[in-house]
Design a protein around this motif. Structure first.
Motif, PDB file in Angstrom:
ATOM      1  N   GLU A 316       3.525  -3.213   9.597  1.00 47.51           N
ATOM      2  CA  GLU A 316       3.242  -2.170  10.583  1.00 47.51           C
ATOM      3  C   GLU A 316       4.465  -1.821  11.420  1.00 47.51           C
ATOM      4  O   GLU A 316       4.483  -0.817  12.131  1.00 47.51           O
ATOM      5  N   ALA A 318       7.296  -0.814  10.331  1.00 44.44           N
ATOM      6  CA  ALA A 318       8.187   0.166   9.689  1.00 44.44           C
ATOM      7  C   ALA A 318       8.448   1.368  10.592  1.00 44.44           C
ATOM      8  O   ALA A 318       9.570   1.891  10.633  1.00 44.44           O
ATOM      9  N   PRO A 336       6.269   1.402   4.987  1.00 39.57           N
ATOM     10  CA  PRO A 336       5.700   0.102   5.357  1.00 39.57           C
ATOM     11  C   PRO A 336       5.416  -0.773   4.141  1.00 39.57           C
ATOM     12  O   PRO A 336       5.155  -1.962   4.281  1.00 39.57           O
TER      13      PRO A 336
END
Length: 427
Positions: A316, A318, A336
């Motif tokens: 998460e 990313a 992600p």
């Protein structure tokens, strides 16, 4: 000071082994229980070129360890014990004197200002479980390999006021991992002296920053109380012909973990104004990481399985990395998702096991740092416990890393799916 500590440790070691012998003489289980004391002079390795910009006058440390072990003997008729050549399982405590190792950053274009003090690596206490497998035994000589894993506590860590140049250790609570190879000589019926080479690693599993981790290697010397040695080397017990199933099976796993970001660390170190409360902070946001694995495994002996697998990861974090890269003008791609192909290896002892893998990314777009700094390969290592009453579901934890630098730490739930099996009576 180190000499005084060494003498104190030697005295404690003599009392420790003497007490073990006295207790063993009154115990009907004397043949199983052993004890040892060890000394390690270590050398801290420069694994990430972190110290290239620092003055590091001293890289050596000293550590002392005490261990209690349990060793099954041939009379126990344990098929797993035979498989591992009557290995030793135990617990230990290791005290490492690291306070001779310190860092002092040299002026450079990124950070021309330096502090007026040295940042020391703190002494550490490590509490671990260990597995020692003999490679061979004779009446006088034994060679073995060992693996150690457990929690550790550091007396010092990164601190923006008092220890700002120590980027190796970013939290007091750490993971400890060690491995070694040793050669022993039996100089008395119940005692051996041993020497070898050990490696050990300390990090917080990327659960806080900084987390470059401390990697040390060095020789070791020790003395062990081994009242079971004669019985094991004679090996006159019954040979167990416990059937096991050579089997091909699939295993699906799901993991949930957490990590902090190197990108956040770099921002707080180099990009914020001095009056910003986040400047050189010791506290970082935890981001969630999720994984799924599909493995094809072949258990070719009672104690060993190998295979290949596909690893899918979802981070998460990313979007946060994308924000940081855009702020710096980078145009790298971000996703992600990452996908890798890996080789898996698992070793079993009853319902407990250790699983490790070495993988290569088929797809990974995690921004500028991942592209320029991280390798295309990754590794994982962790422990599992299988619950036969729950359909052989196993629960455990992994640390995923890039070249021994932790990426994230996760809990893992796994479920095996039988494909084929073949029974045999040979170990």
């Amino acid at each position: 000071m180190s000499l005084m500590i060494g003498r104190s440790f030697l005295l404690a070691a003599i009392l420790f082994l003497s007490s073990s012998v006295a207790h063993a003489q009154d115990s009907v289980e004397v043949k199983h229980w052993g004890a040892s004391v060890n000394y390690n002079p270590g050398y801290i390795l420069n694994m990430h070129h972190y110290t290239d910009r620092y003055d590091v006058p001293e890289r050596n440390n000293h550590s002392f360890a005490a261990e209690f072990s349990y060793t099954p003997v041939p009379a126990d008729s344990d098929a797993f014990a035979q498989c591992y050549n009557y290995m030793s399982l135990g617990v230990g405590v290791k005290y490492a004197i690291n306070n001779s190792i310190y860092f002092h950053r040299l002026p450079d274009y990124d950070w021309p200002d330096v502090v007026d003090y040295d940042s020391y690596v703190g002494n550490t206490w490590s509490f671990y479980g260990f597995f020692t497998r003999p490679l061979f035994r004779t009446p006088r000589w034994m060679a073995d390999i060992s693996v150690l894993i457990g929690p550790s506590y550091s007396h010092k860590k990164y601190d923006k006021h008092y220890c700002v140049d120590n980027e190796l250790i970013g939290s007091r609570l750490l993971f400890f991992f060690g491995a070694g190879v040793h050669l022993s000589y039996r100089f008395a019926p119940d005692f051996i002296v041993k020497g070898g080479l050990d490696f050990w690693h300390l990090s917080n599993g990327a659960l806080n920053r900084p987390n470059k981790g401390a990697n040390l290697v060095g020789p070791s010397i020790g003395i062990s109380y081994v009242p079971y040695y004669e019985e094991v080397v004679q090996n006159k017990g019954p040979k167990v012909k416990k059937p096991y199933e050579k089997r091909l099976y699939a295993e699906v796993s799901a993991g949930v973990g957490a990590k902090t970001l190197e990108e956040d660390w770099n921002m707080t170190q180099n990009e914020l104004p001095v009056d910003d409360p986040r400047f050189k902070t010791e506290h970082f946001h935890l981001y969630m990481a999720y994984s799924a694995q599909a493995d094809l495994m072949y258990r070719y002996s009672l104690c060993n399985a190998s295979g290949v697998g596909v690893d899918v990861n979802y981070g998460e974090y990313a979007n946060r990395i994308k924000e940081r890269d855009q702020e710096k003008g980078y145009t790298d791609k971000h996703s992600p998702w990452s996908v890798g192909l890996s080789f898996k290896r698992q070793m079993f002892y009853h319902n407990a096991s250790m699983k490790a893998s070495l993988g290569y990314y088929l797809f990974r777009e995690m921004g500028n740092r991942a592209k320029s700094v991280e390798k295309r390969y990754y590794e994982t290592i962790g422990l599992r416990y299988t619950f036969p009453s729950l359909g052989n579901i196993s629960l455990g934890f992994d640390v995923k890393a890039h070249f021994l630098k932790a990426d994230y730490t996760q809990l893992v739930l796994s479920y095996p799916i039988p494909i084929s099996e073949k029974k045999t009576s040979a170990l």
